[in-house]
Motif scaffolding. Sequence first.
Motif: not given
Length: 171
Positions: A58-59, A96-98, A164-168, A152-156
């Motif tokens: 999710v972005v 998710v709260r901003l 990002d939600i991991s799965h097999p 979670t992380f940020t991009l600029h």
Amino acid sequence: MLKLRRPHRHRLVAAATGALLALGLVAAAPASAAPRTAAPTPLVVNARWGGHCTFDRVVVDLQGHVPEVVVDRVPELVYDGSGKPVPLPGTHFLEVRLHPAAAHDEAGQSVYRGPQLIQLNLPRLKGLALTGDYEGYVTFGAAFTTRPEYTTFTLHDPERLVLDISHPNVC
């Protein structure tokens, strides 16, 4: 060692004392005396998603800086303000709260162009909703059928929050 005659020493001490006092007065000036430029509240303008071999993503796109973000596991998703349940399938949920953030401009017009509520069929992510834009908080809810493991992380340039939600591996 430099030896100063008494009159020169007094002048030096007086000059140093004056300089220290002047610095102290500048440093003691109230913060309100200095011009401040507060950063404008970042605007949440879109949310998008994608499925990848080993994770769902999710972005959240922003104008301005990325604000503080808190991601919590919650027992159910509800709309901010009303408390009504969000109609997304799932048994596990992330909120998710901003903050500070807004999905509207100063005139109250929405700047958010993403989905309000969407059901998905990705390996882990089953739904996404904008659940609030209220008093400096923008909130999203994400639905899952199994307990999500996420980062979670940020991009600029442009500013983005990434979940990002991991799965097999499905590839």
